[in-house]
Design a protein around this motif. Structure first.
Motif, PDB file in Angstrom:
ATOM      1  N   ARG A   1       0.755  -1.192  -0.148  1.00  0.00           N
ATOM      2  CA  ARG A   1      -0.019  -0.220   0.025  1.00  0.00           C
ATOM      3  C   ARG A   1       0.801   1.279  -0.016  1.00  0.00           C
ATOM      4  NH1 ARG A   1      -5.030  -1.174   4.243  1.00  0.00           N
ATOM      5  NH2 ARG A   1      -5.638  -3.236   3.349  1.00  0.00           N
ATOM      6  N   PHE A   2       0.309   2.243  -0.457  1.00  0.00           N
ATOM      7  CA  PHE A   2       1.045   3.804  -0.659  1.00  0.00           C
ATOM      8  C   PHE A   2       0.138   4.674   0.247  1.00  0.00           C
ATOM      9  CE2 PHE A   2       2.629   1.736  -4.774  1.00  0.00           C
ATOM     10  CZ  PHE A   2       3.708   2.095  -4.521  1.00  0.00           C
ATOM     11  N   SER A   3       0.838   5.590   0.652  1.00  0.00           N
ATOM     12  CA  SER A   3       0.093   6.699   1.400  1.00  0.00           C
ATOM     13  C   SER A   3       1.165   7.924   1.411  1.00  0.00           C
ATOM     14  CB  SER A   3      -0.462   6.408   2.843  1.00  0.00           C
ATOM     15  OG  SER A   3      -1.081   7.654   3.296  1.00  0.00           O
ATOM     16  N   ASP A   4       0.599   9.241   1.429  1.00  0.00           N
ATOM     17  CA  ASP A   4       1.334  10.358   1.790  1.00  0.00           C
ATOM     18  C   ASP A   4       1.131  10.884   3.086  1.00  0.00           C
ATOM     19  OD1 ASP A   4      -1.216  11.313   1.572  1.00  0.00           O
ATOM     20  OD2 ASP A   4      -0.591  13.025   0.273  1.00  0.00           O
ATOM     21  N   ASP A   5       0.494   9.933   4.079  1.00  0.00           N
ATOM     22  CA  ASP A   5       0.199  10.439   5.252  1.00  0.00           C
ATOM     23  C   ASP A   5       0.750   9.234   6.203  1.00  0.00           C
ATOM     24  OD1 ASP A   5      -0.870  10.422   8.028  1.00  0.00           O
ATOM     25  OD2 ASP A   5      -2.936  11.168   6.998  1.00  0.00           O
ATOM     26  N   GLY A   6       1.907   9.770   7.233  1.00  0.00           N
ATOM     27  CA  GLY A   6       2.551   8.815   7.902  1.00  0.00           C
ATOM     28  C   GLY A   6       1.874   8.275   9.034  1.00  0.00           C
ATOM     29  N   GLU A   7       0.671   8.918   9.372  1.00  0.00           N
ATOM     30  CA  GLU A   7      -0.276   8.467  10.396  1.00  0.00           C
ATOM     31  C   GLU A   7      -0.769   7.112   9.977  1.00  0.00           C
ATOM     32  OE1 GLU A   7      -3.668   9.895  13.340  1.00  0.00           O
ATOM     33  OE2 GLU A   7      -3.641  10.614  11.605  1.00  0.00           O
ATOM     34  N   ILE A   8      -1.186   7.267   8.646  1.00  0.00           N
ATOM     35  CA  ILE A   8      -1.906   5.890   7.942  1.00  0.00           C
ATOM     36  C   ILE A   8      -1.242   5.042   7.947  1.00  0.00           C
ATOM     37  CG2 ILE A   8      -2.975   5.226   5.686  1.00  0.00           C
ATOM     38  CD1 ILE A   8      -4.634   7.212   7.226  1.00  0.00           C
ATOM     39  N   ILE A   9       0.195   5.059   7.546  1.00  0.00           N
ATOM     40  CA  ILE A   9       1.351   4.100   7.341  1.00  0.00           C
ATOM     41  C   ILE A   9       1.489   3.369   8.494  1.00  0.00           C
ATOM     42  CG2 ILE A   9       3.806   3.632   6.965  1.00  0.00           C
ATOM     43  CD1 ILE A   9       2.529   4.319   4.287  1.00  0.00           C
ATOM     44  N   ARG A  10       1.598   3.997   9.726  1.00  0.00           N
ATOM     45  CA  ARG A  10       1.734   3.585  11.119  1.00  0.00           C
ATOM     46  C   ARG A  10       0.365   2.768  11.386  1.00  0.00           C
ATOM     47  NH1 ARG A  10      -0.475   6.389  15.955  1.00  0.00           N
ATOM     48  NH2 ARG A  10       0.250   5.386  17.721  1.00  0.00           N
ATOM     49  N   GLN A  11      -0.705   3.221  11.152  1.00  0.00           N
ATOM     50  CA  GLN A  11      -2.047   2.529  11.443  1.00  0.00           C
ATOM     51  C   GLN A  11      -1.964   1.159  10.473  1.00  0.00           C
ATOM     52  OE1 GLN A  11      -4.177   3.228  13.910  1.00  0.00           O
ATOM     53  NE2 GLN A  11      -4.669   1.215  13.380  1.00  0.00           N
ATOM     54  N   TRP A  12      -1.501   1.057   9.528  1.00  0.00           N
ATOM     55  CA  TRP A  12      -1.378   0.067   8.617  1.00  0.00           C
ATOM     56  C   TRP A  12      -0.651  -1.146   9.175  1.00  0.00           C
ATOM     57  CZ3 TRP A  12      -1.537   2.637   3.089  1.00  0.00           C
ATOM     58  CH2 TRP A  12      -2.651   3.143   2.684  1.00  0.00           C
ATOM     59  N   ALA A  13       0.461  -0.613   9.745  1.00  0.00           N
ATOM     60  CA  ALA A  13       1.289  -1.440  10.091  1.00  0.00           C
ATOM     61  C   ALA A  13       0.796  -2.121  11.443  1.00  0.00           C
ATOM     62  CB  ALA A  13       2.626  -0.741  10.557  1.00  0.00           C
ATOM     63  N   LEU A  14       0.199  -1.340  12.172  1.00  0.00           N
ATOM     64  CA  LEU A  14      -0.629  -1.970  13.537  1.00  0.00           C
ATOM     65  C   LEU A  14      -1.790  -2.879  13.083  1.00  0.00           C
ATOM     66  CD1 LEU A  14      -0.880   1.556  15.677  1.00  0.00           C
ATOM     67  CD2 LEU A  14       0.285  -0.538  16.189  1.00  0.00           C
TER      68      LEU A  14
END
Length: 305
Positions: free
Chosen positions: A219-232
């Protein structure tokens, strides 16, 4: 028209990114704003703005004039407060931009504490993960990882950090733990997009070698918070600054992998790109609210990280 009014108009044009919008803010017709802008450039014999039908940008001379205008306007407001009250009041707006995850986890609570001490300061908090042109944006300060290459800016470190690769225990149980960087080509990775660039080439350095691995994005995102949530959520492996995920790591919601390597989004061997900095325009006379907030910010991170 007096020079101070022209300065106020110019700052409004840059802030609103348009002559018509500045006119609406100041109660002036588009024709009046255009005429005054032309007269201003004619007075100094330089072009201050690059204008198109949809966008304006500052020329080099315009950036210098814009910064001087902000300095002078702030100084006049501060002087008026002194004349009215006999003391230097801490009041006015404070425009701050930060990455989303840092902004929500750290900066928003710090702003609340600061405003309890100085209730006449009105904060604006903008959250995004893309680098901003501080000189043109009208922002007072930007909180970012790494430094911005602009000699007109001051950069002060808030906290040292480093990049980590992390994933949820659920993901690692299902897919296994990578042992060497090359193992990542067999894993789902969560990739940041920054200024339309997909950061899918990750760089690793150990005591002997430096290597680049092009990962397989899940997955891609320009939002670091989204990247963190996907990892969680167990979607894949993310590269994050440690400060973003330190609480998740402490509570074992995320686990770090490939810890023997220094990691980065670019080929630099320096880890300074993961340090969190506060960046703001260089001014001879900073508004007191900005000076106080920067000191408050630095003190808070020194005490709590």
């Amino acid at each position: 028209m007096d020079k101070f009014s022209d300065m106020t108009l110019f700052v409004s044009i840059v802030k609103n990114q348009g002559l018509a919008a500045a006119g609406r803010e100041l109660g002036l017709s588009p024709a009046t704003v255009t005429a005054r802008m032309q007269a201003l450039e004619s007075r100094y014999g330089v072009k201050l703005l690059n204008r198109s039908t949809r966008h304006i940008s500052l020329t080099d001379a315009g950036a210098m004039y814009h910064q001087s205008c902000i300095d002078i306007i702030d100084r006049v407001k501060e002087t008026e407060n002194i004349l009215h009250t006999g003391i230097i009041e801490v009041r006015g707006t404070l425009k701050i931009c930060a990455p989303r995850d840092i902004g929500k986890q750290y900066i928003s609570p710090i702003i609340s504490e600061f405003c309890e001490l100085y209730p006449d300061v009105i904060p604006y908090l903008y959250l995004n993960d893309n680098l901003s042109n501080v000189m043109e944006s009208g922002l007072d300060l930007v909180i970012r990882y790494g430094e911005l290459a602009d000699s007109n800016l001051v950069s002060r470190k808030l906290v040292s950090s480093q990049r980590v690769l992390c994933a949820s225990p659920k993901y690692l149980r299902k897919r296994g733990t990578p042992i060497i960087p090359q193992d990542l080509v067999n894993h789902d990775c969560l990739v940041m997009v920054r200024s339309n660039e997909e950061l899918k080439t990750w760089y690793f350095q150990d005591a002997e070698h430096r290597r680049a691995i092009t990962v397989i994005p899940k997955r891609f995102s320009d939002d670091g918070e989204i990247i963190r949530q996907w990892a969680l959520d167990g979607i894949g492996i993310a590269m994050k600054s440690y400060i973003d995920v330190q609480e998740d790591i402490k509570t074992q919601r995320l686990v770090t992998v490939l810890n023997a390597y220094t990691k980065n989004f670019n080929s630099s061997t320096s880890s300074a790109g993961a340090d969190l900095n506060v960046i703001y325009p260089s001014r001879q006379h900073q508004p007191k609210r900005l000076r106080l907030f920067v000191d408050f910010l630095i003190a808070h991170f020194s005490e709590n990280t």
